[in-house]
Write a protein that holds these residues in place. Structure first.
Motif, short mmCIF file in Angstrom:
data_model
loop_
_atom_site.label_atom_id
_atom_site.label_comp_id
_atom_site.label_asym_id
_atom_site.label_seq_id
_atom_site.Cartn_x
_atom_site.Cartn_y
_atom_site.Cartn_z
N PHE A 118 1.66 0.02 50.75
CA PHE A 118 0.36 -0.41 50.22
C PHE A 118 0.11 0.24 48.86
O PHE A 118 -0.28 -0.43 47.89
N ARG A 119 0.35 1.55 48.78
CA ARG A 119 0.11 2.26 47.52
C ARG A 119 1.02 1.75 46.40
O ARG A 119 0.56 1.48 45.28
N VAL A 120 2.29 1.61 46.69
CA VAL A 120 3.24 1.16 45.67
C VAL A 120 2.92 -0.27 45.25
O VAL A 120 2.95 -0.61 44.06
N ALA A 121 2.58 -1.11 46.22
CA ALA A 121 2.26 -2.50 45.89
C ALA A 121 1.03 -2.58 44.99
O ALA A 121 1.02 -3.34 44.00
N LEU A 122 -0.02 -1.82 45.29
CA LEU A 122 -1.20 -1.82 44.42
C LEU A 122 -0.88 -1.29 43.04
O LEU A 122 -1.31 -1.84 42.02
N ALA A 123 -0.11 -0.22 42.99
CA ALA A 123 0.20 0.42 41.71
C ALA A 123 1.07 -0.47 40.82
O ALA A 123 0.94 -0.44 39.59
N PHE A 124 1.96 -1.26 41.44
CA PHE A 124 2.88 -2.10 40.68
C PHE A 124 2.36 -3.51 40.47
O PHE A 124 2.99 -4.30 39.76
N GLN A 125 1.21 -3.85 41.05
CA GLN A 125 0.65 -5.18 40.85
C GLN A 125 0.44 -5.52 39.38
O GLN A 125 0.72 -6.64 38.96
N PRO A 126 -0.06 -4.60 38.53
CA PRO A 126 -0.26 -4.96 37.13
C PRO A 126 1.02 -5.47 36.46
O PRO A 126 0.99 -6.43 35.69
N ALA A 127 2.15 -4.82 36.75
CA ALA A 127 3.41 -5.25 36.17
C ALA A 127 3.77 -6.66 36.63
O ALA A 127 4.20 -7.51 35.84
N ALA A 164 11.18 6.88 46.18
CA ALA A 164 11.13 7.25 44.76
C ALA A 164 9.93 6.61 44.07
O ALA A 164 9.24 7.25 43.26
N ALA A 165 9.67 5.35 44.39
CA ALA A 165 8.53 4.66 43.79
C ALA A 165 7.22 5.30 44.23
O ALA A 165 6.30 5.49 43.43
N HIS A 166 7.12 5.66 45.50
CA HIS A 166 5.91 6.29 46.01
C HIS A 166 5.68 7.64 45.35
O HIS A 166 4.54 7.98 44.99
N GLU A 167 6.73 8.40 45.17
CA GLU A 167 6.59 9.69 44.49
C GLU A 167 6.07 9.51 43.07
O GLU A 167 5.19 10.25 42.61
N ALA A 168 6.60 8.50 42.38
CA ALA A 168 6.15 8.24 41.01
C ALA A 168 4.69 7.79 40.99
O ALA A 168 3.90 8.23 40.13
N VAL A 169 4.31 6.95 41.92
CA VAL A 169 2.95 6.42 41.98
C VAL A 169 1.95 7.54 42.24
O VAL A 169 0.87 7.58 41.62
N MET A 170 2.27 8.46 43.12
CA MET A 170 1.32 9.49 43.51
C MET A 170 1.13 10.56 42.43
O MET A 170 0.30 11.44 42.59
N GLN A 171 1.88 10.49 41.35
CA GLN A 171 1.66 11.39 40.23
C GLN A 171 0.58 10.88 39.29
O GLN A 171 0.19 11.56 38.34
N ARG A 172 0.07 9.67 39.57
CA ARG A 172 -0.99 9.09 38.77
C ARG A 172 -2.20 8.83 39.67
O ARG A 172 -2.17 9.10 40.87
N SER A 173 -3.26 8.31 39.09
CA SER A 173 -4.50 8.13 39.85
C SER A 173 -4.81 6.65 40.04
O SER A 173 -4.30 5.78 39.31
N ALA A 174 -5.66 6.38 41.03
CA ALA A 174 -6.11 5.01 41.26
C ALA A 174 -6.80 4.45 40.02
O ALA A 174 -6.69 3.26 39.72
N ARG A 175 -7.49 5.31 39.30
CA ARG A 175 -8.17 4.87 38.08
C ARG A 175 -7.17 4.39 37.03
O ARG A 175 -7.41 3.41 36.32
N PHE A 223 -4.30 2.91 37.61
CA PHE A 223 -3.79 1.61 38.00
C PHE A 223 -4.84 0.52 37.80
O PHE A 223 -4.51 -0.61 37.45
N ALA A 224 -6.11 0.86 38.02
CA ALA A 224 -7.18 -0.10 37.80
C ALA A 224 -7.24 -0.48 36.32
O ALA A 224 -7.41 -1.66 35.97
N ALA A 225 -7.11 0.50 35.44
CA ALA A 225 -7.11 0.23 34.00
C ALA A 225 -5.90 -0.60 33.60
O ALA A 225 -5.99 -1.50 32.76
N LEU A 226 -4.77 -0.28 34.22
CA LEU A 226 -3.54 -1.02 33.91
C LEU A 226 -3.67 -2.48 34.34
O LEU A 226 -3.17 -3.38 33.67
N SER A 286 5.61 -0.24 32.28
CA SER A 286 5.53 -0.32 33.74
C SER A 286 6.41 -1.43 34.27
O SER A 286 7.09 -1.27 35.30
N ALA A 287 6.42 -2.58 33.61
CA ALA A 287 7.24 -3.70 34.07
C ALA A 287 8.71 -3.34 34.05
O ALA A 287 9.47 -3.69 34.97
N ARG A 288 9.15 -2.66 33.00
CA ARG A 288 10.55 -2.25 32.93
C ARG A 288 10.88 -1.26 34.06
O ARG A 288 11.94 -1.35 34.69
#
Length: 421
Positions: A202-211, A357-368, A370-373, A390-392
């Motif tokens: 769920f976290r990774v999917a939300l974080a990568f949705q902007p890309a 690996a993706a989850h570890e990268a995501v959790m180093q940033r904030s929900a805010r 990803f919302a801005a992205l 992010s897309a790359r």
């Protein structure tokens, strides 16, 4: 409609509590599957139009949505699903064809064990649908928003739930009717192996949705004008209904789990209640009150699990939890792009090493962040530097995962590689 749910003797089973909060949590837990049983489901919407003049189709007439449904069902052996005597959907095996409010035709594919199977089934469906559409004088367009049609030109489909939603949407946001009548999306549904696995996905999917929004962006035009957005459809969702859309920042909290999503869903106002095939307007009312038998106008009446499942379908976040995860952020697009999107998500979420690996990268940033992205992805797409980076990154994660679990699917990512700026 002022009908009281408990006024009919046939409904007396509902005048006592049917479900508890623990039942709601357990329902999500029932979606847990062993990895060998994980499946892939594809959904894709498209606009149907009169091939002669390019105008939207009415529900009745020649050509029309009804004609398309009835002829497709007759030719290929699909079961017609009707409401109030009107065909509104088709079913065959695990596949379904449904109608969005403005007559958008939605394919929902059966879940398959591999990308190859899911893609082949989608291709077969659209070949058959195109065959019948050609006979009927109907064409299709895959865009996130229709670039030209005005709202008033589009016919509403005869589904009672849409009457309730239409009236309520106009009170909640500027673009609710645009979402209903003039938008089309592409979606992939994926499984989870545990509550912890669901949380990571769920976290990774939300974080990568902007890309993914940027890679699938296909809705720059509306009313014949450039909106200034790469995916105006994505922006439309931000002005549809703040109660049931949004970024779900709680997903990144330490205590995220099935219970967290239940609490979120209970706080989203209701749309309707179904009883004996009838839709009862409950727009704006609280499912919490319903659970307690305190729903205004229906005091002493209680929901069952079907009511809960109906309620979950009225939540519209970018990622939606059922007994699987629905990744909903992308514009409708070509079959090649839909297959690329599916391969991307499978590579990231279905390979254990890549997901970690993706989850570890995501959790180093904030929900805010990803919302801005997400807003940047809607506005400028891949032309925004942060979105492009992010897309790359997302494509690299996907390729890494696919190289282990489905190397034959790596070429499916190529349409996204070609789109990078």
């Amino acid at each position: 409609m002022s009908l009281n749910l408990c006024s009919d003797s046939a409904l007396k089973a509902f005048d006592t509590p049917q479900i508890t909060r623990d039942d709601l949590i357990a329902d999500f837990a029932a979606g847990i599957k062993e990895k060998k049983l994980w499946k892939i489901g594809l959904e894709l919407e498209q606009f149907a139009f009169n091939a002669t003049d390019g105008q939207p189709l009415p529900y009745d007439g020649t050509p029309s949505i009804r004609m398309l449904l009835e002829r497709f069902a007759a030719k290929y052996g699909w079961e017609i699903v009707a409401e109030a005597g009107n065909p509104v959907a088709l079913k065959k095996g695990g596949d379904s064809l449904t109608l969005e409010p403005g007559g958008q035709v939605e394919y929902s594919g059966a879940p398959f064990s591999s990308l190859q199977e899911a893609n082949a089934e989608m291709d077969r469906f659209f070949r058959d649908l195109d065959d019948v559409a050609t006979e009927c004088g109907i064409g299709f367009l895959r865009r996130g928003l229709h670039p030209e049609w005005a709202r008033e030109e589009i016919s509403w489909m005869p589904k009672p739930r849409y009457v309730i939603m239409r009236d309520y949407m106009q009170k909640k946001g500027k673009h609710g009717l645009d979402m209903m009548l003039r938008s089309c999306g592409a979606q992939i549904n994926l499984d989870y192996g545990s509550e912890a696995d669901m949380v990571k996905k769920f976290r990774v999917a939300l974080a990568f949705q902007p890309a993914v929004i940027a890679l699938m962006a296909n809705s720059a035009m509306l009313d014949g004008r450039d909106t200034g957005y790469q995916s105006f459809r994505s922006f439309v969702w931000t002005e549809t209904d703040p109660d049931r859309c949004g970024d779900l920042g709680f997903v990144f909290s330490e205590d995220m789990g099935f219970e967290s999503y239940v609490e979120y869903a209970l706080d989203v106002p209701m749309y309707f209640i179904r009883r004996d095939g009838k839709y009862i307007n409950a727009a704006g009312l609280s499912f919490r009150d319903f659970m307690e038998g305190k729903l205004p106008g229906h005091e002493g009446c209680f929901p069952d699990m079907d009511d809960w499942q109906d309620h979950l379908t009225t939540l519209f976040p970018e990622v939606r939890l059922k007994r699987y995860l629905e990744l909903r952020g992308a514009d409708s697009n070509s079959a090649e792009k839909v297959k690329a999107m599916a391969a991307l998500w499978v590579g990231i979420l279905y390979d254990e090493k890549t997901l970690a690996a993706a989850h570890e990268a995501v959790m180093q940033r904030s929900a805010r962040d990803f919302a801005a992205l997400r807003l940047a992805a809607a506005k400028d797409g891949l032309y925004n530097e942060a979105v492009n980076v992010s897309a790359r990154e997302v494509l690299d994660f996907a390729a890494d995962g696919l190289s282990r679990i489905a190397p034959e699917a790596l070429p499916l990512l190529e349409p996204f590689r070609e789109k990078l700026v």
